[in-house]
Design a protein around this motif. Structure first.
Motif, PDB file in Angstrom:
ATOM      1  N   THR A  58       0.828  -1.308   0.135  1.00 36.58           N
ATOM      2  CA  THR A  58       0.088  -0.091   0.075  1.00 36.58           C
ATOM      3  C   THR A  58       0.721   1.233   0.032  1.00 36.58           C
ATOM      4  O   THR A  58       0.393   2.429  -0.038  1.00 36.58           O
ATOM      5  N   ARG A  59       2.144   0.975   0.034  1.00 38.02           N
ATOM      6  CA  ARG A  59       2.966   2.333  -0.106  1.00 38.02           C
ATOM      7  C   ARG A  59       4.159   2.260  -1.157  1.00 38.02           C
ATOM      8  O   ARG A  59       4.436   1.219  -1.503  1.00 38.02           O
ATOM      9  N   LEU A  60       4.223   3.502  -1.745  1.00 36.27           N
ATOM     10  CA  LEU A  60       5.195   3.641  -2.966  1.00 36.27           C
ATOM     11  C   LEU A  60       6.127   4.814  -2.592  1.00 36.27           C
ATOM     12  O   LEU A  60       5.882   5.765  -2.351  1.00 36.27           O
ATOM     13  N   ALA A  61       7.498   4.370  -2.719  1.00 37.65           N
ATOM     14  CA  ALA A  61       8.359   5.020  -2.587  1.00 37.65           C
ATOM     15  C   ALA A  61       8.660   5.807  -3.952  1.00 37.65           C
ATOM     16  O   ALA A  61       8.909   5.089  -5.172  1.00 37.65           O
ATOM     17  N   VAL A  62       8.965   7.065  -4.245  1.00 33.35           N
ATOM     18  CA  VAL A  62       9.153   7.862  -5.029  1.00 33.35           C
ATOM     19  C   VAL A  62      10.542   8.888  -4.998  1.00 33.35           C
ATOM     20  O   VAL A  62      10.955   9.079  -3.900  1.00 33.35           O
ATOM     21  N   GLU A  63      11.012   8.894  -6.248  1.00 39.15           N
ATOM     22  CA  GLU A  63      12.211   9.848  -6.365  1.00 39.15           C
ATOM     23  C   GLU A  63      11.809  11.346  -6.027  1.00 39.15           C
ATOM     24  O   GLU A  63      10.799  11.603  -6.555  1.00 39.15           O
ATOM     25  N   ASP A  64      12.596  12.058  -5.109  1.00 38.73           N
ATOM     26  CA  ASP A  64      12.328  13.483  -4.783  1.00 38.73           C
ATOM     27  C   ASP A  64      13.417  14.163  -5.221  1.00 38.73           C
ATOM     28  O   ASP A  64      14.708  14.284  -4.333  1.00 38.73           O
ATOM     29  N   PRO A  65      13.537  14.930  -6.063  1.00 39.87           N
ATOM     30  CA  PRO A  65      12.137  15.545  -6.936  1.00 39.87           C
ATOM     31  C   PRO A  65      11.890  14.284  -7.729  1.00 39.87           C
ATOM     32  O   PRO A  65      12.912  13.445  -8.257  1.00 39.87           O
ATOM     33  N   GLY A  66      10.881  14.321  -8.528  1.00 30.91           N
ATOM     34  CA  GLY A  66      10.382  13.344  -9.465  1.00 30.91           C
ATOM     35  C   GLY A  66       9.071  13.838 -10.313  1.00 30.91           C
ATOM     36  O   GLY A  66       8.528  14.868  -9.965  1.00 30.91           O
ATOM     37  N   TRP A  67       8.668  13.006 -10.997  1.00 29.02           N
ATOM     38  CA  TRP A  67       7.553  13.204 -11.805  1.00 29.02           C
ATOM     39  C   TRP A  67       6.267  13.198 -10.904  1.00 29.02           C
ATOM     40  O   TRP A  67       5.678  12.203 -10.469  1.00 29.02           O
ATOM     41  N   THR A  68       5.841  14.297 -10.576  1.00 28.62           N
ATOM     42  CA  THR A  68       4.674  14.416  -9.565  1.00 28.62           C
ATOM     43  C   THR A  68       3.300  14.101 -10.196  1.00 28.62           C
ATOM     44  O   THR A  68       2.190  13.559  -9.671  1.00 28.62           O
ATOM     45  N   ARG A  69       3.173  14.080 -11.834  1.00 28.33           N
ATOM     46  CA  ARG A  69       2.099  13.392 -12.273  1.00 28.33           C
ATOM     47  C   ARG A  69       1.877  11.818 -11.941  1.00 28.33           C
ATOM     48  O   ARG A  69       0.670  11.405 -11.712  1.00 28.33           O
ATOM     49  N   LEU A  70       3.163  11.136 -11.799  1.00 28.14           N
ATOM     50  CA  LEU A  70       3.209   9.735 -11.459  1.00 28.14           C
ATOM     51  C   LEU A  70       2.632   9.757 -10.019  1.00 28.14           C
ATOM     52  O   LEU A  70       2.110   8.590  -9.748  1.00 28.14           O
ATOM     53  N   TRP A  71       3.229  10.704  -9.198  1.00 31.15           N
ATOM     54  CA  TRP A  71       2.687  10.615  -7.916  1.00 31.15           C
ATOM     55  C   TRP A  71       1.268  10.614  -7.545  1.00 31.15           C
ATOM     56  O   TRP A  71       0.654   9.772  -6.806  1.00 31.15           O
ATOM     57  N   ARG A  72       0.624  11.528  -8.380  1.00 29.27           N
ATOM     58  CA  ARG A  72      -0.753  11.606  -8.266  1.00 29.27           C
ATOM     59  C   ARG A  72      -1.330  10.362  -8.987  1.00 29.27           C
ATOM     60  O   ARG A  72      -2.498  10.029  -8.299  1.00 29.27           O
ATOM     61  N   ALA A  73      -0.902   9.815 -10.125  1.00 32.75           N
ATOM     62  CA  ALA A  73      -1.632   8.605 -10.463  1.00 32.75           C
ATOM     63  C   ALA A  73      -1.519   7.362  -9.329  1.00 32.75           C
ATOM     64  O   ALA A  73      -2.590   6.660  -9.333  1.00 32.75           O
ATOM     65  N   ALA A  74      -0.461   7.445  -8.802  1.00 31.68           N
ATOM     66  CA  ALA A  74      -0.276   6.297  -7.558  1.00 31.68           C
ATOM     67  C   ALA A  74      -1.231   6.567  -6.575  1.00 31.68           C
ATOM     68  O   ALA A  74      -2.153   5.657  -6.112  1.00 31.68           O
ATOM     69  N   GLU A  75      -1.422   7.988  -6.096  1.00 28.95           N
ATOM     70  CA  GLU A  75      -2.439   8.205  -5.188  1.00 28.95           C
ATOM     71  C   GLU A  75      -3.798   7.914  -5.398  1.00 28.95           C
ATOM     72  O   GLU A  75      -4.490   7.691  -4.590  1.00 28.95           O
ATOM     73  N   SER A  76      -4.171   7.898  -6.479  1.00 32.46           N
ATOM     74  CA  SER A  76      -5.630   7.895  -7.017  1.00 32.46           C
ATOM     75  C   SER A  76      -6.006   6.613  -6.826  1.00 32.46           C
ATOM     76  O   SER A  76      -7.098   6.173  -6.744  1.00 32.46           O
ATOM     77  N   THR A  77      -5.095   5.596  -6.834  1.00 42.10           N
ATOM     78  CA  THR A  77      -5.407   4.153  -6.485  1.00 42.10           C
ATOM     79  C   THR A  77      -5.222   3.777  -4.947  1.00 42.10           C
ATOM     80  O   THR A  77      -5.789   2.726  -4.712  1.00 42.10           O
ATOM     81  N   GLY A  78      -5.062   4.794  -4.010  1.00 38.85           N
ATOM     82  CA  GLY A  78      -5.041   4.697  -2.543  1.00 38.85           C
ATOM     83  C   GLY A  78      -3.715   4.438  -2.265  1.00 38.85           C
ATOM     84  O   GLY A  78      -3.599   3.811  -0.970  1.00 38.85           O
ATOM     85  N   MET A  79      -2.525   4.372  -3.001  1.00 36.26           N
ATOM     86  CA  MET A  79      -1.303   4.157  -2.574  1.00 36.26           C
ATOM     87  C   MET A  79      -0.658   5.262  -1.679  1.00 36.26           C
ATOM     88  O   MET A  79      -1.130   6.517  -1.923  1.00 36.26           O
ATOM     89  N   GLY A  80      -0.155   5.309  -0.677  1.00 37.39           N
ATOM     90  CA  GLY A  80       0.464   6.148   0.095  1.00 37.39           C
ATOM     91  C   GLY A  80       1.999   6.490  -0.465  1.00 37.39           C
ATOM     92  O   GLY A  80       2.635   5.637  -1.174  1.00 37.39           O
TER      93      GLY A  80
END
Length: 438
Positions: free
Chosen positions: A187-209
């Motif tokens: 249920t959680r996804l690590a992402v690069e910071d900075p990174g593509w915020t568009r993909l962060w939002r896509a992951a969040e839309s599925t309920g991922m933290g």
């Protein structure tokens, strides 16, 4: 209650279900009901500092309320309250001023889209495809394109795959994989910071933290992935937006990490086709195809309008969703099989390298990074990036603030995309940008 007198840090409470930007949007809806029509809400950077959250959280909440009619946002002006259901005369729409010079990242050279060769591929498909191919597409994509892409990825990117799922692009692919992760209890996804915020939002839309992990000159700091997180989204070939390449040490650490947690690496093969100083590094997926999902698309090589992408999946994973139209899939297969795609990329690399060199020269003695590959570079500044972005916009130059891709503000910098910049406008755009930067 006047907007300028409101103590927003006290008034707004972020709580309840959903991601932070949804929590903030709910709190703002309640708060602005007590404000007068036209009252200004705080700038996104100021409110982020007051609330102790990222600026991205605030901009997303503001955008949601603008779409719902609670706020009125205009470029170059404060965001203001708009009374829902007010009897006031509606304001005429403000015409959108298109920038004369688009240096925002994310687009290839649309002027050089291979229209004739693509049209030939479509005509060839329509003339030769059996009628059975004109039915509903299979969920994983047409077998011909899947096999063609698997061969291409093995030949060009060093991938190890026989199972490619066709999707609508990287964002669509990440969304579908995140749904599959949640079904397996991840249920959680690590992402690069900075990174593509568009993909962060896509992951969040599925309920991922989302767990932002810092990036340095070796790429993502694998040792700082939070304990308990079992999935990570990375761009190892050319990190967006810093332009770094994941170092051999970090690549080995990433593979060791995913094996240790029994998780999944989501590898976005971003900008791998455009390396100017040497051959691009191979994929991480080729190192451990059983634990890495490899994503790619033609959005940065041909056009995002085609809506064609792919995911090379480990064998134990299956995805739900729908594939793009079959005719488009078969046209891409024909384009790759004929060698047209390789020829297009070779010509594009030469064109982008020459354009990058001209832009770097035209920017003069500027502090630049990430220019060795891809379709963008980072311009480091000595003054507030938001002010430079606003000043550049007034001069007709569209750029991106590096803070737009961070979880929290950092050193001032702009992200400059040159993929869709006209060759005859490079020097003019650079001069206007230098003037804006002061």
């Amino acid at each position: 209650m006047a907007g300028s007198q409101t103590n927003w840090g006290v008034l707004l409470e972020l709580s309840g279900p959903g991601p932070k930007h949804a929590q903030l949007a709910r709190a703002l809806r309640t708060a602005i009901r007590g404000l007068e029509d036209g009252a200004a809400v705080p700038p996104s950077r100021q409110l982020a500092a007051d609330l102790g959250c990222s600026r991205w959280v605030v901009t997303q909440a503001y955008a949601q309320l603008v779409a719902e009619g609670y706020l009125d946002g205009r470029t170059g002006s404060a965001t203001r309250v708009r009374r829902v259901g007010s009897a006031a005369e509606p304001k005429p729409p403000v015409p959108v001023k298109q920038p004369r010079h688009d240096l925002a990242p994310g687009l290839p050279d649309l002027r050089h889209f291979p229209r004739q060769r693509w049209a030939d591929a479509v005509r060839g498909v329509l003339a030769t495809a059996p009628h059975t191919d004109l039915g509903l597409p299979g969920k994983a994509g047409h077998p011909r394109l899947r096999a063609t892409l698997a061969g291409y990825l093995r030949r060009v990117r060093g991938a190890e795959t026989d199972d490619v799922v066709v999707c609508g692009g990287v964002t669509d692919g990440v969304t579908r994989v995140c749904r599959a992760l949640r079904e397996k209890g991840i249920t959680r996804l690590a992402v690069e910071d900075p990174g593509w915020t568009r993909l962060w939002r896509a992951a969040e839309s599925t309920g991922m933290g989302i767990d932002p992990v810092p990036v340095d000159d070796e790429g993502i700091d694998v040792g700082r992935i939070p304990r308990g997180t079992r999935a990570v989204l990375v761009t190892p070939a050319h990190q967006f937006p810093t332009g770094t390449v994941l170092s051999p040490r970090r690549r080995a650490g990433l593979v060791a990490w995913v094996r240790d947690v029994d998780g999944l690496v989501l590898e976005d093969d971003y900008d791998a086709e455009f390396r100017y100083d040497r051959r691009p590094v191979g994929t991480v997926q080729g190192t451990d195809p059983g634990r890495v999902a490899l994503f790619g698309s033609v959005s940065k090589t041909l056009s995002p309008a085609l809506g064609l992408g792919w995911v090379a999946l480990p064998p134990q994973w299956t995805l739900s969703g729908h594939a793009p139209p079959v005719v488009d899939q078969l046209a891409l297969a024909a384009f790759v099989e004929s060698g047209g795609y390789d020829r297009h990329l070779r010509a594009a690399r030469l064109r982008y390298r020459a354009r990058r060199d001209r832009l770097v020269d035209a920017l003069g003695p500027a502090r630049l990074s990430g220019a060795a590959a891809g379709l963008h570079l980072v311009l480091h500044l000595d003054r507030d990036a938001a002010e430079v972005k606003r000043s550049a916009g007034e001069k007709g130059v569209k750029v991106a603030d590096l803070d737009d891709y961070r979880s929290a503000p950092g050193a001032p910098a702009l992200v400059l995309g040159y993929g869709n910049l006209a060759d005859n406008a490079v020097e003019t755009a650079a001069r206007l940008l230098r003037e804006a930067a002061g």
